[in-house]
Design an enzyme around this catalytic site. Structure first.
Site, PDB file in Angstrom:
ATOM      1  N   ARG A 131       0.840  -1.214   0.000  1.00 27.34           N
ATOM      2  CA  ARG A 131       0.000   0.000   0.000  1.00 27.34           C
ATOM      3  C   ARG A 131       0.869   1.255   0.000  1.00 27.34           C
ATOM      4  O   ARG A 131       0.518   2.270  -0.599  1.00 27.34           O
ATOM      5  CB  ARG A 131      -0.983  -0.020   1.181  1.00 27.34           C
ATOM      6  CG  ARG A 131      -2.190  -0.898   0.864  1.00 27.34           C
ATOM      7  CD  ARG A 131      -3.283  -0.800   1.891  1.00 27.34           C
ATOM      8  NE  ARG A 131      -4.118   0.381   1.800  1.00 27.34           N
ATOM      9  CZ  ARG A 131      -5.223   0.479   1.085  1.00 27.34           C
ATOM     10  NH1 ARG A 131      -5.620  -0.515   0.321  1.00 27.34           N
ATOM     11  NH2 ARG A 131      -5.941   1.582   1.115  1.00 27.34           N
ATOM     12  N   HIS A 189      -4.797  -2.017  -7.501  1.00 26.39           N
ATOM     13  CA  HIS A 189      -5.547  -2.280  -6.268  1.00 26.39           C
ATOM     14  C   HIS A 189      -4.631  -3.035  -5.323  1.00 26.39           C
ATOM     15  O   HIS A 189      -3.910  -3.944  -5.753  1.00 26.39           O
ATOM     16  CB  HIS A 189      -6.784  -3.132  -6.558  1.00 26.39           C
ATOM     17  CG  HIS A 189      -7.438  -3.635  -5.306  1.00 26.39           C
ATOM     18  ND1 HIS A 189      -8.278  -2.847  -4.556  1.00 26.39           N
ATOM     19  CD2 HIS A 189      -7.332  -4.827  -4.651  1.00 26.39           C
ATOM     20  CE1 HIS A 189      -8.673  -3.542  -3.492  1.00 26.39           C
ATOM     21  NE2 HIS A 189      -8.122  -4.740  -3.526  1.00 26.39           N
ATOM     22  N   ASN A 220      -6.701   4.716 -10.684  1.00 22.78           N
ATOM     23  CA  ASN A 220      -5.474   4.705  -9.881  1.00 22.78           C
ATOM     24  C   ASN A 220      -4.595   3.475 -10.089  1.00 22.78           C
ATOM     25  O   ASN A 220      -3.796   3.114  -9.245  1.00 22.78           O
ATOM     26  CB  ASN A 220      -5.799   4.940  -8.406  1.00 22.78           C
ATOM     27  CG  ASN A 220      -6.801   3.942  -7.864  1.00 22.78           C
ATOM     28  OD1 ASN A 220      -7.095   2.952  -8.526  1.00 22.78           O
ATOM     29  ND2 ASN A 220      -7.295   4.182  -6.664  1.00 22.78           N
ATOM     30  N   THR A 267      -5.399   6.415  -2.238  1.00 23.62           N
ATOM     31  CA  THR A 267      -6.470   6.071  -3.183  1.00 23.62           C
ATOM     32  C   THR A 267      -6.669   7.173  -4.224  1.00 23.62           C
ATOM     33  O   THR A 267      -6.804   6.900  -5.414  1.00 23.62           O
ATOM     34  CB  THR A 267      -7.792   5.854  -2.403  1.00 23.62           C
ATOM     35  OG1 THR A 267      -7.563   4.871  -1.399  1.00 23.62           O
ATOM     36  CG2 THR A 267      -8.914   5.403  -3.311  1.00 23.62           C
TER      37      THR A 267
HETATM   38  P1  TYD Z   1     -11.513   2.080  -1.859  1.00 22.76           P
HETATM   39  O1  TYD Z   1     -11.775   0.629  -1.609  1.00 22.76           O
HETATM   40  O2  TYD Z   1     -12.115   3.080  -0.925  1.00 22.76           O
HETATM   41  O3  TYD Z   1      -9.938   2.415  -1.926  1.00 22.76           O
HETATM   42  P2  TYD Z   1      -8.651   1.510  -2.249  1.00 22.76           P
HETATM   43  O4  TYD Z   1      -8.776   1.057  -3.686  1.00 22.76           O
HETATM   44  O5  TYD Z   1      -7.473   2.438  -2.058  1.00 22.76           O
HETATM   45  O6  TYD Z   1      -8.652   0.361  -1.279  1.00 22.76           O
HETATM   46  O7  TYD Z   1     -12.021   2.449  -3.327  1.00 22.76           O
HETATM   47  C1  TYD Z   1     -11.986   1.532  -4.368  1.00 22.76           C
HETATM   48  C2  TYD Z   1     -11.778   2.255  -5.682  1.00 22.76           C
HETATM   49  O8  TYD Z   1     -12.867   3.133  -5.935  1.00 22.76           O
HETATM   50  C3  TYD Z   1     -10.556   3.153  -5.676  1.00 22.76           C
HETATM   51  O9  TYD Z   1      -9.358   2.450  -5.929  1.00 22.76           O
HETATM   52  C4  TYD Z   1     -10.902   4.150  -6.737  1.00 22.76           C
HETATM   53  C5  TYD Z   1     -12.410   4.289  -6.617  1.00 22.76           C
HETATM   54  N1  TYD Z   1     -12.811   5.499  -5.851  1.00 22.76           N
HETATM   55  C6  TYD Z   1     -13.200   6.634  -6.556  1.00 22.76           C
HETATM   56  O10 TYD Z   1     -13.177   6.656  -7.784  1.00 22.76           O
HETATM   57  N2  TYD Z   1     -13.589   7.742  -5.839  1.00 22.76           N
HETATM   58  C7  TYD Z   1     -13.597   7.763  -4.479  1.00 22.76           C
HETATM   59  O11 TYD Z   1     -13.971   8.816  -3.883  1.00 22.76           O
HETATM   60  C8  TYD Z   1     -13.192   6.594  -3.767  1.00 22.76           C
HETATM   61  C9  TYD Z   1     -13.183   6.569  -2.258  1.00 22.76           C
HETATM   62  C10 TYD Z   1     -12.817   5.470  -4.492  1.00 22.76           C
END
Ligand code: TYD
Length: 167
Positions: free
Chosen positions: A91, A125, A122, A97
């Site tokens: 991470r 995952h 992004n 994120t």
């Molecule tokens: P999340 O599970 O909150 O984060 P991570 O992937 O860092 O564990 O969110 C899943 C995916 O959803 C995140 O990688 C990108 C998308 N996302 C958005 O597009 N906008 C947002 O505001 C959030 C919180 C997530």
């Protein structure tokens, strides 16, 4: 403590030819890759993986994104990394994120973007914690696709052949 994490290289990462680059970055962790495959993501898999975000306005776009519909690349690369503090190490390399908030040297900081509709593209995952890692790895992989025993399994008969499934 040794632990496992699911890593996905999302369709934007594949489209931007970042696979080698991302794997090189992740190799800095000295963790072991114990499973890897290319997956065509079904709607069911996408919706189950992101079930915790079902009520968010961006959920429909998120499902299209992980299924590759936004990048015309209907595949993701799924890997399991295993070793000491695997989740926090991966991470850290992935970054926050939100790509705008991610450190610029992190994978998401370097290669992520926010679309005009506000979705975070992004690139990767990484499971958030051990509970999520267990749920996600069991969702994306069969026991026989992972070279170490991570979670309990049981044997069932399928077409008269014994196969291992998650217990
Ligand atoms: P999340 O599970 O909150 O984060 P991570 O992937 O860092 O564990 O969110 C899943 C995916 O959803 C995140 O990688 C990108 C998308 N996302 C958005 O597009 N906008 C947002 O505001 C959030 C919180 C997530």
């Amino acid at each position: 403590m040794n632990e496992a994490t699911l890593i996905l290289i999302k369709p934007d990462g594949l489209k931007k030819s970042l696979t080698g680059n991302i794997l090189t970055r992740l190799s800095e962790t000295k963790l072991e890759i114990v499973a890897a495959k290319i997956v065509r993501v079904s709607r069911e898999l996408a919706e189950t993986h992101y079930a915790h975000l079902r009520d968010k306005a961006f959920f429909p776009d998120l499902i299209k994104y992980i299924q590759g519909e936004l990048h015309n690349r209907r595949k993701v690369m799924a890997l399991v990394y295993w070793g000491e503090d695997a989740i926090s190490k991966c991470r850290q390399l992935a970054g926050a994120t939100n790509p705008e908030e991610a450190e610029s040297t992190s994978i998401r900081g370097a290669y992520g973007r926010i679309t005009t509709s506000g979705l975070y593209e992004n690139v990767v995952h990484v499971s958030a914690n051990q509970g999520d890692a267990k749920r996600e790895i069991k969702l994306w992989f069969k026991p026989s696709e992972i070279i170490v025993d991570l979670y309990p399994t049981k044997e069932v008969l399928k077409d008269n052949v014994k196969v291992k499934v998650w217990a």
